[in-house]
Write a protein that holds these residues in place. Structure first.
Motif, PDB file in Angstrom:
ATOM      1  N   ALA A   1       0.864  -1.186   0.000  1.00  0.00           N
ATOM      2  CA  ALA A   1       0.000   0.000   0.000  1.00  0.00           C
ATOM      3  C   ALA A   1       0.897   1.231   0.000  1.00  0.00           C
ATOM      4  O   ALA A   1       1.676   1.423   0.924  1.00  0.00           O
ATOM      5  N   HIS A   2       0.775   1.987  -1.076  1.00  0.00           N
ATOM      6  CA  HIS A   2       1.644   3.160  -1.189  1.00  0.00           C
ATOM      7  C   HIS A   2       0.998   4.357  -0.509  1.00  0.00           C
ATOM      8  O   HIS A   2       0.334   5.161  -1.155  1.00  0.00           O
ATOM      9  N   ALA A   3       1.132   4.395   0.761  1.00  0.00           N
ATOM     10  CA  ALA A   3       0.540   5.502   1.511  1.00  0.00           C
ATOM     11  C   ALA A   3       1.398   5.764   2.736  1.00  0.00           C
ATOM     12  O   ALA A   3       2.104   4.874   3.223  1.00  0.00           O
ATOM     13  N   LEU A   4       1.339   6.976   3.202  1.00  0.00           N
ATOM     14  CA  LEU A   4       2.060   7.323   4.427  1.00  0.00           C
ATOM     15  C   LEU A   4       1.024   7.498   5.526  1.00  0.00           C
ATOM     16  O   LEU A   4       0.087   8.282   5.370  1.00  0.00           O
ATOM     17  N   ASN A   5       1.195   6.732   6.608  1.00  0.00           N
ATOM     18  CA  ASN A   5       0.251   6.894   7.707  1.00  0.00           C
ATOM     19  C   ASN A   5       0.721   7.994   8.653  1.00  0.00           C
ATOM     20  O   ASN A   5       1.762   8.621   8.443  1.00  0.00           O
ATOM     21  N   ARG A   6      -0.062   8.225   9.693  1.00  0.00           N
ATOM     22  CA  ARG A   6       0.237   9.339  10.592  1.00  0.00           C
ATOM     23  C   ARG A   6       1.618   9.187  11.237  1.00  0.00           C
ATOM     24  O   ARG A   6       2.361  10.135  11.380  1.00  0.00           O
ATOM     25  N   ARG A   7       1.944   7.931  11.593  1.00  0.00           N
ATOM     26  CA  ARG A   7       3.250   7.707  12.225  1.00  0.00           C
ATOM     27  C   ARG A   7       4.395   8.046  11.252  1.00  0.00           C
ATOM     28  O   ARG A   7       5.392   8.648  11.621  1.00  0.00           O
ATOM     29  N   ASP A   8       4.184   7.651   9.987  1.00  0.00           N
ATOM     30  CA  ASP A   8       5.213   7.956   8.972  1.00  0.00           C
ATOM     31  C   ASP A   8       5.424   9.465   8.854  1.00  0.00           C
ATOM     32  O   ASP A   8       6.553   9.955   8.775  1.00  0.00           O
ATOM     33  N   LEU A   9       4.303  10.182   8.826  1.00  0.00           N
ATOM     34  CA  LEU A   9       4.407  11.636   8.674  1.00  0.00           C
ATOM     35  C   LEU A   9       5.109  12.269   9.877  1.00  0.00           C
ATOM     36  O   LEU A   9       5.881  13.221   9.731  1.00  0.00           O
ATOM     37  N   LEU A  10       4.813  11.721  11.056  1.00  0.00           N
ATOM     38  CA  LEU A  10       5.482  12.232  12.258  1.00  0.00           C
ATOM     39  C   LEU A  10       6.992  12.039  12.164  1.00  0.00           C
ATOM     40  O   LEU A  10       7.786  12.919  12.524  1.00  0.00           O
ATOM     41  N   LYS A  11       7.381  10.877  11.647  1.00  0.00           N
ATOM     42  CA  LYS A  11       8.823  10.599  11.502  1.00  0.00           C
ATOM     43  C   LYS A  11       9.471  11.596  10.541  1.00  0.00           C
ATOM     44  O   LYS A  11      10.573  12.066  10.765  1.00  0.00           O
ATOM     45  N   LEU A  12       8.752  11.878   9.468  1.00  0.00           N
ATOM     46  CA  LEU A  12       9.293  12.827   8.482  1.00  0.00           C
ATOM     47  C   LEU A  12       9.343  14.243   9.029  1.00  0.00           C
ATOM     48  O   LEU A  12      10.206  15.042   8.667  1.00  0.00           O
ATOM     49  N   SER A  13       8.393  14.551   9.928  1.00  0.00           N
ATOM     50  CA  SER A  13       8.244  15.947  10.337  1.00  0.00           C
ATOM     51  C   SER A  13       9.426  16.442  11.164  1.00  0.00           C
ATOM     52  O   SER A  13       9.697  17.640  11.186  1.00  0.00           O
TER      53      SER A  13
ATOM     54  N   GLU B   1       6.751  -1.857   2.122  1.00  0.00           N
ATOM     55  CA  GLU B   1       6.449  -1.489   3.508  1.00  0.00           C
ATOM     56  C   GLU B   1       7.608  -1.735   4.455  1.00  0.00           C
ATOM     57  O   GLU B   1       7.899  -0.927   5.337  1.00  0.00           O
ATOM     58  N   ARG B   2       8.314  -2.902   4.283  1.00  0.00           N
ATOM     59  CA  ARG B   2       9.397  -3.182   5.235  1.00  0.00           C
ATOM     60  C   ARG B   2      10.559  -2.224   5.007  1.00  0.00           C
ATOM     61  O   ARG B   2      11.223  -1.809   5.936  1.00  0.00           O
ATOM     62  N   TRP B   3      10.790  -1.803   3.754  1.00  0.00           N
ATOM     63  CA  TRP B   3      11.833  -0.803   3.454  1.00  0.00           C
ATOM     64  C   TRP B   3      11.432   0.553   4.038  1.00  0.00           C
ATOM     65  O   TRP B   3      12.236   1.275   4.600  1.00  0.00           O
ATOM     66  N   ARG B   4      10.134   0.852   3.859  1.00  0.00           N
ATOM     67  CA  ARG B   4       9.658   2.170   4.250  1.00  0.00           C
ATOM     68  C   ARG B   4       9.865   2.413   5.746  1.00  0.00           C
ATOM     69  O   ARG B   4      10.305   3.486   6.164  1.00  0.00           O
ATOM     70  N   ALA B   5       9.556   1.400   6.535  1.00  0.00           N
ATOM     71  CA  ALA B   5       9.701   1.571   7.988  1.00  0.00           C
ATOM     72  C   ALA B   5      11.148   1.880   8.333  1.00  0.00           C
ATOM     73  O   ALA B   5      11.431   2.797   9.136  1.00  0.00           O
ATOM     74  N   ARG B   6      12.073   1.129   7.704  1.00  0.00           N
ATOM     75  CA  ARG B   6      13.496   1.373   7.992  1.00  0.00           C
ATOM     76  C   ARG B   6      13.922   2.765   7.523  1.00  0.00           C
ATOM     77  O   ARG B   6      14.635   3.490   8.206  1.00  0.00           O
ATOM     78  N   ILE B   7      13.474   3.103   6.310  1.00  0.00           N
ATOM     79  CA  ILE B   7      13.856   4.413   5.753  1.00  0.00           C
ATOM     80  C   ILE B   7      13.378   5.535   6.664  1.00  0.00           C
ATOM     81  O   ILE B   7      14.131   6.452   7.015  1.00  0.00           O
ATOM     82  N   LEU B   8      12.118   5.444   7.091  1.00  0.00           N
ATOM     83  CA  LEU B   8      11.558   6.535   7.892  1.00  0.00           C
ATOM     84  C   LEU B   8      12.161   6.572   9.290  1.00  0.00           C
ATOM     85  O   LEU B   8      12.312   7.657   9.876  1.00  0.00           O
ATOM     86  N   ASP B   9      12.522   5.407   9.814  1.00  0.00           N
ATOM     87  CA  ASP B   9      13.235   5.415  11.110  1.00  0.00           C
ATOM     88  C   ASP B   9      14.560   6.169  10.969  1.00  0.00           C
ATOM     89  O   ASP B   9      14.947   6.938  11.847  1.00  0.00           O
ATOM     90  N   GLY B  10      15.219   5.913   9.851  1.00  0.00           N
ATOM     91  CA  GLY B  10      16.497   6.614   9.599  1.00  0.00           C
ATOM     92  C   GLY B  10      16.289   8.110   9.471  1.00  0.00           C
ATOM     93  O   GLY B  10      17.042   8.911  10.045  1.00  0.00           O
TER      94      GLY B  10
END
Lengths: 533, 163
Positions: A3-15, B136-145
């Motif tokens: 699923a190509h989407a960013l959830n709230r947690r993802d956005l928080l990480k980016l922010s 998804e598994r890449w994304r989690a690692r990337i965003l953690d970084g």
């Protein structure tokens, strides 16, 4: 399937990174909204204080050829902010000092006494001075040579030949290592040289001509000036003064006015624009009237540059307010109100429409300005000066004033021959600073800016050139009329003091050296009583 | 009767649509950033060929990334793209807060101007879009970084290292 989407947690990480990237650099800009420590309630609202001009000083006496003046450099107290007392250093104790009005062909003898305290009451330095008449081809010993200092309790008499074309000059302090503090404290004033050509032109004069001396200041909570030159890089005040008044309001009639604009700030460049965005007409530069007027909607003004501009208020309605704004220049620090300079309020029809033009009927002003007749083919020598910061010091082609002092004032970067024309290329490789470079003694013609033509408003005789970030400027000058050693320096005064100043020597073929700038007319202790001039 | 007439267009799955939109966003932002880096490089050309070459190089790599995105390159391309872009964002922040020995005449932090802010905003969009495109598994690692880097920048600012 992904699923190509960013959830709230993802956005928080980016922010975390996003906020840092946007907010931290902006914080630098936003936090610099004021510099003064005085309560903001003590600062006047822009355009509420009346415009005023410095007084014109009268000579002590005059004879057939000469006008004699006496000016004391002394402390004074100015009410720059309403109800607030600010100690100043001033010529005659006022800041800006009194205007001297001289006539071409009549010499001015100016006796200057240093009656300042032995030490600056707050900053502790010895308040020695050296008076430079900026724009005058004076003999070396009267040029305000930085090391030709007049100590507190001493007197020096300067002689100004006034042989050049009419122009707006200014006299200001040039004492070695303390030029910036002394000028900031108030040792600066205009000097108007008039001549028959300028007087015969139908350009605004008298009540319709005014000096605009621009400075910027930082005020302490007790009303004193704060001097903070950011590690000798530049002082940027948050209060803009015009003739010593913060953001004044000038009443004008529906006609043309001529303004002698001088940037007397230590480090702040200005870019002038009218709030109506109407054009201004530039009729004069540092070295006097241009060949013909030039119009511009914006005017970049480095420290020590002078432009004579004409603004036509005829088209504005009574009651209309026109602001003179500062659009700012690269690498100046701006605050809440540094974008404002002054305002004009139109009162109604003009009481007189005499001298209401910008040139003679042929569209000319000074067709024979000597510097403007120069052409690259006339140059017998080409030189290059590099203005830069090296090992924490401001230098010109690798040299400092300390190098000049160490050489017993013999070291020079150029030895042009008397009455010859040279082409100088001034190079600023830095993207972080601009340098208004002042060449003493001469008027020069700017022929090139980064390989292109100079701005149209620079098409007049100059003695300061704005060398912007990453800019290379070429100028032509005829070296004379005197032999001797003269300074070249950056007119960002903290730069000059630390230590962006060097010298050149105009030499003859065989007649010997010019006058010595230090020993030919040295200062001496103020006699008691002071004899008549 | 079934099968008569023109075949109906296959409905697009929401996941495909999202993937296509993120890919467009990533390609657009990375290509625009590449173009702006050419402008930045030209701006530096007067005083430092080295700096200018750096920005031209960055522009070239970003144009390559844009092309890789268009051709749907491997997941590694996305991770490398995020890493490189985050490094550029950090370099931008550091250059605005500290004086870097970028060239002989550099004596203060770089000015915060519209061009720089536009570039960094586009780079943040690139990071977000590339992360969204990752598995998804890449994304989690990337965003953690990315989170760790972001926190590191704030910590450096708060402790005065970046000032």
């Amino acid at each position: 399937m992904t699923a190509h989407a960013l959830n709230r947690r993802d956005l928080l990480k980016l922010s975390a990174l996003g906020a840092a990237a946007v907010a931290l650099p902006l914080e630098r800009v936003v936090s610099a909204k004021s510099a003064s420590r005085i309560a903001s309630s003590k600062l006047p609202r822009p355009y509420t204080l009346p415009f005023k001009v410095p007084p014109v000083i009268k000579p002590v006496r005059s004879d057939a050829t000469t006008d004699y003046y006496h000016i004391a450099q002394r402390t004074g107290v100015a009410e720059i902010l309403p109800g607030v007392k600010t100690p100043v250093f001033g010529y005659e104790g006022i800041s800006p000092g009194p205007t001297i009005r001289a006539t071409r062909g009549r010499e001015v003898v100016l006796r200057m006494t240093n009656e300042l305290p032995a030490r600056h009451p707050r900053w502790g330095y010895e308040a020695w001075t050296s008076c430079h008449l900026h724009g005058s081809a004076s003999l070396p010993q009267y040029d305000g040579y930085a090391s030709d200092i007049t100590r507190p309790g001493q007197v020096k008499t300067y002689r100004y030949p006034n042989t050049q074309d009419a122009r707006t000059l200014w006299y200001h302090d040039h004492g070695v290592h303390h030029t910036a503090e002394n000028a900031y404290m108030g040792l600066a004033a205009q000097y108007h040289l008039v001549d028959p050509l300028e007087q015969s032109l139908p350009i605004p004069k008298g009540d319709y001509e005014a000096p605009l001396i621009l400075t910027d200041k930082i005020f302490n909570s007790n009303g004193e000036f704060i001097y903070d030159d950011n590690g000798h890089s530049g002082l940027y005040g948050d209060v803009i003064l015009v003739n010593g008044v913060p953001w004044p309001l000038m009443k004008v009639e529906q006609r043309k006015y001529r303004f002698r604009v001088l940037n007397a700030s230590l480090a702040r460049g200005f870019r002038l624009q009218l709030s109506t965005r109407d054009p201004m007409t530039v009729i004069g530069t540092d070295g006097g009237l241009m060949v013909r007027p030039q119009t511009t909607a914006q005017l970049r003004l480095g420290m020590a540059e002078r432009y004579e501009i004409v603004i036509d208020f005829a088209k504005y309605k009574p009651g209309q307010r026109v602001e003179l704004r500062n659009l700012g220049v690269k690498n100046s620090v701006d605050y809440d109100n540094t974008g404002k300079i002054m305002a004009f309020e139109v009162t109604g029809p003009a009481k007189s429409l005499a001298d209401n033009a910008v040139s003679d009927p042929d569209g000319l002003l000074n067709p024979q300005a000597p510097a403007m007749d120069l052409a690259p083919a006339m140059a017998v020598q080409k030189r290059k000066l590099e203005v830069e910061r090296k090992n924490g010091q401001w230098v010109i082609s690798g040299t400092t004033w300390a190098d000049v002092v160490k050489s017993d004032y013999r070291k020079v970067v150029a030895k042009p021959k008397l009455d010859t024309v040279e082409q100088w290329e001034i190079v600023n490789k830095s993207g972080g600073w601009f340098h208004p470079v002042h060449i003493h003694l001469v008027d020069f013609k700017i022929i090139e800016r980064n390989g292109k033509a100079p701005f149209n408003y620079e098409l007049g005789p100059k003695d300061v050139v704005y060398v912007g970030e990453n800019e290379t400027v070429k100028v032509l000058a005829r070296f004379g009329p005197h032999k001797g050693r003269y300074m070249i320096h950056c007119h960002n005064l903290p730069h000059e003091d630390h230590d962006m100043m060097t010298q050149f020597e105009v030499v003859g073929d065989s007649e010997g050296e010019g006058d010595d700038p230090i020993t030919s007319a040295p200062p001496y202790g103020i006699p008691d009583p002071l004899p008549d001039l | 009767m079934a099968g008569i007439g023109p075949a109906a267009a296959a409905p697009t799955a929401p996941a495909d649509r999202a993937e296509r939109n993120w890919r467009r966003a990533a390609t657009w932002s990375v290509n625009t950033t590449a173009a702006l880096h050419v402008v930045v490089g030209l701006d530096h050309l007067h005083h430092s060929t080295l700096l200018a070459a750096f920005f031209f190089g960055v522009a070239l790599v970003q144009a390559g990334l844009g092309e890789g995105l268009r051709r749907r390159g491997p997941q590694g391309t996305l991770a490398a793209g995020v890493g490189g872009t985050v490094a550029l964002v950090v370099l931008y922040v550091v250059s605005r807060l500290a004086t870097l020995p970028l060239h002989e005449f550099n004596d203060r932090p770089e000015a915060t101007d519209l061009l720089g802010m536009s570039v960094v905003t586009l780079e943040l969009i690139t990071v977000a879009a590339l992360a969204a495109l990752a598995a998804e598994r890449w994304r989690a690692r990337i965003l953690d970084g990315v989170l760790l880097v972001g926190l590191g920048v704030w910590a450096a600012w708060a402790t005065g290292i970046l000032s």
